[in-house]
Design a protein around this motif. Structure first.
Motif, PDB file in Angstrom:
ATOM      1  N   ASN A 101       0.823  -1.217   0.000  1.00  0.00           N
ATOM      2  CA  ASN A 101       0.000   0.000   0.000  1.00  0.00           C
ATOM      3  C   ASN A 101       0.855   1.265   0.000  1.00  0.00           C
ATOM      4  O   ASN A 101       0.515   2.246  -0.670  1.00  0.00           O
ATOM      5  CB  ASN A 101      -0.953  -0.004   1.198  1.00  0.00           C
ATOM      6  N   LEU A 102       1.963   1.235   0.729  1.00  0.00           N
ATOM      7  CA  LEU A 102       2.856   2.397   0.710  1.00  0.00           C
ATOM      8  C   LEU A 102       3.483   2.576  -0.673  1.00  0.00           C
ATOM      9  O   LEU A 102       3.660   3.706  -1.146  1.00  0.00           O
ATOM     10  CB  LEU A 102       3.958   2.247   1.762  1.00  0.00           C
ATOM     11  N   GLU A 103       3.804   1.475  -1.346  1.00  0.00           N
ATOM     12  CA  GLU A 103       4.363   1.562  -2.694  1.00  0.00           C
ATOM     13  C   GLU A 103       3.340   2.186  -3.649  1.00  0.00           C
ATOM     14  O   GLU A 103       3.688   3.030  -4.484  1.00  0.00           O
ATOM     15  CB  GLU A 103       4.762   0.164  -3.180  1.00  0.00           C
ATOM     16  N   LYS A 104       2.080   1.800  -3.502  1.00  0.00           N
ATOM     17  CA  LYS A 104       1.027   2.385  -4.347  1.00  0.00           C
ATOM     18  C   LYS A 104       0.847   3.871  -4.022  1.00  0.00           C
ATOM     19  O   LYS A 104       0.630   4.693  -4.921  1.00  0.00           O
ATOM     20  CB  LYS A 104      -0.293   1.645  -4.138  1.00  0.00           C
ATOM     21  N   ALA A 105       0.951   4.212  -2.730  1.00  0.00           N
ATOM     22  CA  ALA A 105       0.811   5.618  -2.332  1.00  0.00           C
ATOM     23  C   ALA A 105       1.946   6.460  -2.889  1.00  0.00           C
ATOM     24  O   ALA A 105       1.741   7.628  -3.258  1.00  0.00           O
ATOM     25  CB  ALA A 105       0.770   5.728  -0.810  1.00  0.00           C
ATOM     26  N   VAL A 106       3.152   5.908  -2.986  1.00  0.00           N
ATOM     27  CA  VAL A 106       4.296   6.629  -3.537  1.00  0.00           C
ATOM     28  C   VAL A 106       4.074   6.893  -5.026  1.00  0.00           C
ATOM     29  O   VAL A 106       4.459   7.948  -5.558  1.00  0.00           O
ATOM     30  CB  VAL A 106       5.609   5.842  -3.303  1.00  0.00           C
ATOM     31  N   TYR A 115       3.778  15.918   1.753  1.00  0.00           N
ATOM     32  CA  TYR A 115       3.041  14.675   2.029  1.00  0.00           C
ATOM     33  C   TYR A 115       3.687  13.506   1.280  1.00  0.00           C
ATOM     34  O   TYR A 115       3.896  12.451   1.839  1.00  0.00           O
ATOM     35  CB  TYR A 115       1.577  14.858   1.614  1.00  0.00           C
ATOM     36  N   LYS A 116       4.014  13.744   0.015  1.00  0.00           N
ATOM     37  CA  LYS A 116       4.615  12.697  -0.825  1.00  0.00           C
ATOM     38  C   LYS A 116       5.972  12.291  -0.252  1.00  0.00           C
ATOM     39  O   LYS A 116       6.288  11.104  -0.187  1.00  0.00           O
ATOM     40  CB  LYS A 116       4.761  13.185  -2.253  1.00  0.00           C
ATOM     41  N   GLN A 117       6.781  13.275   0.192  1.00  0.00           N
ATOM     42  CA  GLN A 117       8.089  12.959   0.762  1.00  0.00           C
ATOM     43  C   GLN A 117       7.943  12.147   2.057  1.00  0.00           C
ATOM     44  O   GLN A 117       8.717  11.234   2.330  1.00  0.00           O
ATOM     45  CB  GLN A 117       8.884  14.225   1.034  1.00  0.00           C
ATOM     46  N   GLY A 118       6.952  12.472   2.856  1.00  0.00           N
ATOM     47  CA  GLY A 118       6.692  11.727   4.101  1.00  0.00           C
ATOM     48  C   GLY A 118       6.350  10.270   3.813  1.00  0.00           C
ATOM     49  O   GLY A 118       6.861   9.354   4.477  1.00  0.00           O
ATOM     50  N   VAL A 119       5.475  10.057   2.827  1.00  0.00           N
ATOM     51  CA  VAL A 119       5.106   8.689   2.457  1.00  0.00           C
ATOM     52  C   VAL A 119       6.327   7.938   1.919  1.00  0.00           C
ATOM     53  O   VAL A 119       6.547   6.770   2.246  1.00  0.00           O
ATOM     54  CB  VAL A 119       3.952   8.694   1.423  1.00  0.00           C
ATOM     55  N   GLU A 120       7.146   8.621   1.115  1.00  0.00           N
ATOM     56  CA  GLU A 120       8.350   7.993   0.574  1.00  0.00           C
ATOM     57  C   GLU A 120       9.327   7.610   1.688  1.00  0.00           C
ATOM     58  O   GLU A 120       9.950   6.548   1.652  1.00  0.00           O
ATOM     59  CB  GLU A 120       9.040   8.925  -0.438  1.00  0.00           C
TER      60      GLU A 120
END
Length: 190
Positions: A101-106, A115-120
């Motif tokens: 799910n984190l890979e899909k969110a990235v 937000y994108k950097q935090g998820v990455e």
């Protein structure tokens, strides 16, 4: 004189007779002592032989026990490693959907770069955690299909790819050591 000679002769005969008796007695004693010595020697040789046999038996048992102990240590270490890998596999199997799910969110486009950097960063931390615990990603795209590592969900005909070559990876697979904890879901060509 004849009588005195006779007494001398008698006395000498008596001396010879008693010396002969003494020699016979000594010879009998020596013979008995030799027999006793031979018997003792036989007994001692039998005892030595028994002790040698016992020593050989003890050495054999000792060697077998050492070998058995070494085998037990090796077997225990192997079982401990297998148990560790099994437990880690079970734990990591629960974490892998979160990683997916984190890979899909990235991969999702967003205007909020923070937000994108935090998820990455969270995705990278989770990948590092998996690597630190011995979890490896199974390579799939461009490799030959291996049923031990991959699970084919579909097949396509593609002249550019070789036979049983993996074209696409739907879901990444992972392994710990030699144990597969999740097979890669792949599309196989030809």
């Amino acid at each position: 004189m004849v009588v005195s000679n006779l007494f001398l002769w008698y006395d000498e005969g008596q001396d010879l007779f008693s010396e002969r008796k003494n020699l016979q007695f000594l010879f009998q004693n020596v013979s008995k002592k030799e027999e006793k010595t031979e018997n003792k020697e036989k007994e001692l040789n039998e005892q030595i032989s028994k002790l040698k046999d016992e020593l050989a038996d003890v050495k054999d048992r000792h060697t077998r026990l050492i070998a058995e102990f070494d085998n037990l240590k090796k077997r225990s270490a192997k079982e401990r490693d297998q148990l560790y890998n099994s437990i880690m596999g079970d734990i990591m199997t629960g974490i892998l959907p979160v990683l997916d799910n984190l890979e899909k969110a990235v991969q999702v486009e967003t205007k909020d770069t923070g937000y994108k950097q935090g998820v990455e960063l969270v995705y990278k931390q989770l990948q590092d955690l998996l690597k630190a615990n011995g979890v490896e990603e199974i390579e799939a795209v461009g490799k030959t299909f291996d049923p031990e590592l991959h699970e084919a969900v579909s097949s396509v005909v593609d002249e550019n790819l070789g036979e049983k070559e993996i074209k696409e990876d739907y879901r990444k697979g992972y392994k710990i050591g030699d144990k597969v904890i999740r097979h890669s879901m792949v599309v196989v060509a030809n």
